[in-house]
Design an enzyme around this catalytic site. Structure first.
Site, short mmCIF file in Angstrom:
data_model
loop_
_atom_site.label_atom_id
_atom_site.label_comp_id
_atom_site.label_asym_id
_atom_site.label_seq_id
_atom_site.Cartn_x
_atom_site.Cartn_y
_atom_site.Cartn_z
CG HIS A 124 -15.69 6.57 14.26
ND1 HIS A 124 -15.17 5.97 13.13
CD2 HIS A 124 -17.01 6.24 14.27
CE1 HIS A 124 -16.14 5.32 12.50
NE2 HIS A 124 -17.26 5.47 13.17
CG ASP A 201 -13.40 12.60 13.07
OD1 ASP A 201 -14.31 13.12 12.39
OD2 ASP A 201 -13.42 11.41 13.45
CD GLN A 204 -21.20 11.76 15.13
OE1 GLN A 204 -22.24 12.40 15.26
NE2 GLN A 204 -21.16 10.59 14.54
CE LYS A 227 -20.85 10.12 10.69
NZ LYS A 227 -21.55 8.89 11.03
CB CYS A 365 -17.15 2.57 14.68
SG CYS A 365 -18.03 1.63 13.47
#
Ligand code: 7TS
Length: 407
Positions: A124, A201, A204, A227, A365
């Site tokens: 991202h 990261d 997600q 999220k 993104c």
């Protein structure tokens, strides 16, 4: 594994119970942000109705209660991800803020002219641009683990990219644009063989899978509350103490100091060294309620349900003539990214919206992925445990209608 009672679960999410353009809302934009259970909404409202006050500085009752609830959330996060210490949990504004903290603070301590940072082709923008900026500032270089046409990272190339100058590897757990689960365990193992720290990261990742930081053994892991069924404006950066201790503050001001004179300032201990100014107390406390909610359902149950739903959706969409799915690999979570014939994703998305279905269209993104695949963007359906097979069927029907409209 326990069967989820989706009808009951959906009743906890007030925003799901509404009509959009006269049809029951189908919310398939969970990778952008998830909906919030009423337990989270109530926790925020209760905070403002009862113990609203600033944290870490008042001797008065309300401030102590707010501080206790705030710090309880930090400990809850620590336990949830099985980190060793609660002071390794830094509370930020979101995943983007966490990665900026990493790039600037880790960068200023550990990166010098000609040093190298490795990211992957599946990032991202939030895990590209901060590293690009700090590399530019310090004269360091940014290298990218390439992917094949399916979107799988090429690990044999990764190992060859590592050298004496490599100072950090920063990769996504799960791609927001394609839903591919990256082989983070192998990436960490390879990097650690060369004594290089790894930041994951997990924006997600943690939402779909159990994350045990000590099992994973990454050096940093970041994510956003919003999220993960929690409020917006709250993020987490987990970091190993041995690195965080040495890293300089990212932003400065109140809260993060020990002693200030006009000549000199000394900084607070971990985690406060990285938490400047008044934090987002209400939403941090709201995130505690989100964690309780997720634990009540069980992330393993969520993972199993979502995997089945994703398989169902993949088969359903593949049955539609003209659908091309991107990133169709065995290890996936939560996301189907696709195009419909040569219809521009934006046009398709606008029509799908008219059927009361929320999907995301565009580059998500992640422009470099779209460039690599040579497409302008995709239509992305992203799933949560409150979505159903009926909703997938509604999406499939809408796609047939889009095709009809475009002849
Ligand atoms: N990393 C990944 C993998 C993401 O998917 C996102 C947001 C971020 C970082 C940034 O998170 P934030 O909470 O700080 O904004 N992804 C998306 C998305 O896919 N659609 O909208 C935001």
């Amino acid at each position: 594994m326990q069967q989820l009672d989706i009808v009951k679960i959906r009743k906890d999410f007030p925003a799901l119970d509404q009509k959009v353009f006269d049809r029951p809302l189908v919310y398939l934009d969970n990778a952008a942000t998830s909906q919030k259970p009423k337990q989270v909404i109530d926790a925020i409202s209760n905070y403002y109705s009862t113990i609203n006050s600033n944290v870490h500085r008042g001797v008065h009752h309300l401030s102590q209660q707010a501080t206790e609830a705030f710090e309880h959330t930090r400990e809850h996060i620590q336990k949830y991800i099985n980190a060793q210490n609660s002071h390794e949990i830094i509370i930020t504004k979101g995943a983007t803020d966490s990665i900026n903290l990493m790039a600037y603070s880790f960068g200023k301590k550990y990166l010098q002219l000609d040093d190298e940072v490795i990211i992957s082709a599946l990032e991202h923008h939030a895990n590209i641009v901060p590293w690009q900026m700090i590399c530019k500032e310090l004269g360091a270089k940014l290298h990218v683990i390439p992917m094949n046409d399916e979107g799988e990272l090429l690990l044999e190339k990764f190992e060859k990219m590592i050298n004496q100058k490599t100072k950090i590897v920063a990769v996504g757990h799960v791609s927001n644009a394609l839903g591919i689960i990256n082989p983070v365990e192998e990436i960490i193992e390879i990097a650690h063989k060369h004594n290089i720290p790894v930041m994951i990261d997990g924006a997600q990742g943690i939402v779909h899978k159990k994350v045990d930081i000590q099992d994973l053994d990454c050096d940093f892991y970041c994510f956003s509350s919003h999220k993960f069924y929690g409020p917006m404006g709250v993020g987490i950066l987990y970091g190993k103490e041995k690195y965080l201790e040495k890293m300089p503050p990212y932003q400065t001001g109140g809260e993060m100091i020990k002693k200030v004179t006009f000549k000199k300032t000394t900084f607070n201990d971990l985690p406060y060294k990285f938490e400047t100014g008044t934090p987002n107390v209400a939403d941090v406390i709201g995130f505690d309620a989100a964690l309780n909610y997720i634990e009540g359902i069980g992330i393993e149950n969520i993972e199993e349900y979502e995997t089945e739903l994703l398989q169902y959706a993949t088969e359903k969409l593949k049955g539609i003539d003209g659908v091309k799915i991107y990133g169709e690999v065995p290890h996936k979570a939560g996301v189907i990214s696709f195009n419909l014939k040569d219809i521009h994703p934006y046009d398709a998305g606008t029509i799908i919206d008219r059927f009361g279905i929320a999907v995301r269209t565009g580059n998500h993104c992640a422009q470099p992925i779209m460039d690599r695949l040579d497409i302008p963007g995709t239509i992305r359906a992203s799933f949560a445990f409150y979505n159903t097979k009926d909703e997938v069927d509604r999406l499939a029907e809408a796609l047939e209608k889009v095709k009809e409209m475009f002849g």
